[in-house]
Design a protein around this motif. Structure first.
Motif, mmCIF file in Angstrom:
data_model
loop_
_atom_site.group_PDB
_atom_site.id
_atom_site.type_symbol
_atom_site.label_atom_id
_atom_site.label_comp_id
_atom_site.label_asym_id
_atom_site.label_seq_id
_atom_site.Cartn_x
_atom_site.Cartn_y
_atom_site.Cartn_z
ATOM 1 N N UNK A 403 42.951 42.055 53.044
ATOM 2 C CA UNK A 403 42.570 41.757 51.661
ATOM 3 C C UNK A 403 43.419 40.622 51.111
ATOM 4 N N UNK A 404 42.873 39.896 50.171
ATOM 5 C CA UNK A 404 43.640 38.832 49.522
ATOM 6 C C UNK A 404 43.716 39.106 48.026
ATOM 7 N N UNK A 405 44.764 38.607 47.427
ATOM 8 C CA UNK A 405 44.944 38.754 45.985
ATOM 9 C C UNK A 405 45.801 37.607 45.479
ATOM 10 N N UNK A 406 45.722 37.370 44.187
ATOM 11 C CA UNK A 406 46.544 36.351 43.544
ATOM 12 C C UNK A 406 47.419 37.033 42.498
ATOM 13 N N UNK A 407 48.718 36.881 42.644
ATOM 14 C CA UNK A 407 49.636 37.528 41.707
ATOM 15 C C UNK A 407 49.591 36.814 40.366
ATOM 16 N N UNK A 408 49.560 37.609 39.284
ATOM 17 C CA UNK A 408 49.424 37.012 37.960
ATOM 18 C C UNK A 408 49.787 38.022 36.885
ATOM 19 N N UNK A 409 50.278 37.528 35.779
ATOM 20 C CA UNK A 409 50.518 38.373 34.612
ATOM 21 C C UNK A 409 49.213 38.988 34.115
#
Length: 465
Positions: A403-409
């Motif tokens: 799986x992929x994800x983008x870290x973000x507030x």
């Protein structure tokens, strides 16, 4: 209640196994070869399909600061919000720090932290004790703390006038720890010299956040680490260096370990992925990256990855100490020394270290070892925690390595108004988190509750030679 996790690859510090995991109540009942047809399996109350996923022991973050007082303010994650965020990121146990104020007792401090945490934690938790006032009464109370399940004591060579302890005070505490088998944890920076460099920088008008890093050079972390190791050798005391950031300090730890001394060290994701360049971001953005020890140049990060491979660095913790950019970090707009020290990270540790696997920096087994198994042994929780084996607590994470994800507030669950890793693309993601047999995160939802987490009285360090 029973739970069956099927189809996954079980990953422990010892290796991988294609197996199913059967949970009864809050314990792992069996780790079963694939296609086992035991009659109990067909009657599981809940089944999780972990096909093409890792099944790993829940993460143990041995260094967090929820609701911590610092610089006239408090870290913004409560025990409720911080432990929920930890669960989202695959951490099922935290060990936080009870902070002794000068003039107060250790036991009263421990009671105060129990009041903060009791009934509020979504996952299990323990405590270390910060010792900031060394005297006869405090030294006697250290033994009582051990009886209460707090077996490690943090001291500071930094922050004169707040947490700082002299070499003589450190030696006294180490001698007491030696008598009881407890472990001293050390924030190793030469705070006396650092304070002079800070004064010089401010007098010269150098007030931007980057000067937080420039006034805390790696040489002063290395010197303090060497001094702490020497004091521990004299006292014959186990020593654990917290949040090691610099190659100089790592060299001192490696040398001591090569001689057989009971010296251990952790590093943190921020020192592996962030750098002094982040502290130098314009328009005061660098304040988001103020922590102590500070972020270093990239050559130090490379040394830390090597230290993880060689086990000179034993553990990866977060030093999660979140302060909002607005109103808290901004306290230091005209004076970097007034910026509250700390970076949020309890939610992202497992993901960030999995990136080390993706990049070939560490193995899959080492990922589990540094994030779960070694902390369990280091802090007296193994084999209840830190492994997937019959009889262990059913703290289990289902992890999708593709799986992929983008870290973000915008998507994190920590109670802070920025992400130190904003925009970073990650390969791997927690699909489900199980805490003592209860599914607390699954299908993109938090299913746990405050108060599920229990206090963990801890034994002594299980690595002592």
């Amino acid at each position: 209640m029973t739970l069956l996790i099927v189809g996954g690859t079980v990953v422990t510090a010892e290796g991988t196994l294609n197996a199913d995991v059967f949970v009864e109540g809050d314990k792992i009942a069996a780790v079963l070869a694939r296609e086992s047809d035991l009659p109990d399996l067909g009657r599981a109350d809940q089944v999780i399909d972990a096909t093409d996923m890792y099944v790993i022991p829940g993460g143990i973050d041995g260094h967090t600061h929820m609701e911590m007082p610092f610089g006239g303010t408090f870290s913004v994650d409560t025990f409720e919000t911080g432990t929920k965020a930890a669960a989202w990121g695959g951490t099922t146990t935290i060990i936080d720090f009870a902070v002794q104020a000068k003039g107060t007792s250790l036991l009263a401090t421990l009671d105060k932290w129990h009041e903060k945490a009791d009934g509020n934690c979504a996952i299990d938790y323990g405590f270390h004790m910060i010792v900031s006032d060394v005297n006869d009464a405090t030294l006697k109370e250290m033994e009582a703390c051990i009886g209460a399940g707090v077996t490690s004591f943090k001291m500071f060579m930094a922050y004169p006038g707040v947490f700082y302890a002299t070499d003589g005070e450190i030696l006294l505490a180490m001698q007491q720890a030696s008598r009881t088998g407890a472990m001293i944890m050390m924030h190793a920076e030469n705070g006396i010299a650092i304070d002079q460099l800070v004064l010089q920088a401010l007098a010269a008008g150098r007030t931007d956040p980057v000067h937080h890093g420039l006034t805390r050079p790696p040489e002063l972390e290395g010197e303090a680490t060497s001094r702490a190791i020497t004091l521990a050798k004299v006292a014959d005391c186990p020593l654990y260096i917290v949040h090691l950031s610099a190659a100089h300090a790592l060299a001192a730890v490696a040398e001591a370990r090569d001689t057989g001394q009971n010296v251990f060290a952790e590093t943190c994701p921020q020192y592996l992925y962030l750098s002094l360049d982040d502290l130098a971001r314009p328009d005061f953005e660098g304040a988001k990256y103020v922590c102590s020890p500070p972020l270093r140049t990239p050559d130090h990060s490379a040394a830390l990855w090597r230290g993880l491979r060689t086990n000179d660095l034993s553990v990866v913790s977060t030093d999660h100490c979140p302060f909002c950019f607005k109103e808290q970090k901004e306290l230091g707009r005209a004076d970097f020394s007034k910026i509250p020290n700390g970076i949020p990270g309890v939610e992202h540790r497992m993901d960030l270290l999995h990136q080390g696997v993706v990049a070939g920096e560490i193995t899959l087994q080492r990922w589990v070892e540094t994030c779960s198994t070694t902390p369990a042994r280091m802090f007296g929780l193994y084999p209840r925690k830190g492994t997937i084996a019959p009889g262990a607590d059913a703290d289990i994470v289902i992890y999708d390595p593709a799986a992929t994800q983008t870290l973000s507030v915008a998507t994190h669950h920590m109670n802070v108004d920025y992400s130190a890793y904003e925009g970073m693309e990650i390969t791997g993601k927690v699909v489900a988190t199980v805490s003592r047999g209860r599914v607390v995160v699954a299908d993109g939802e938090f299913r746990g509750s405050p108060g599920h987490g229990s206090f963990l009285p801890r034994d002594l360090n299980q690595y002592l030679a």
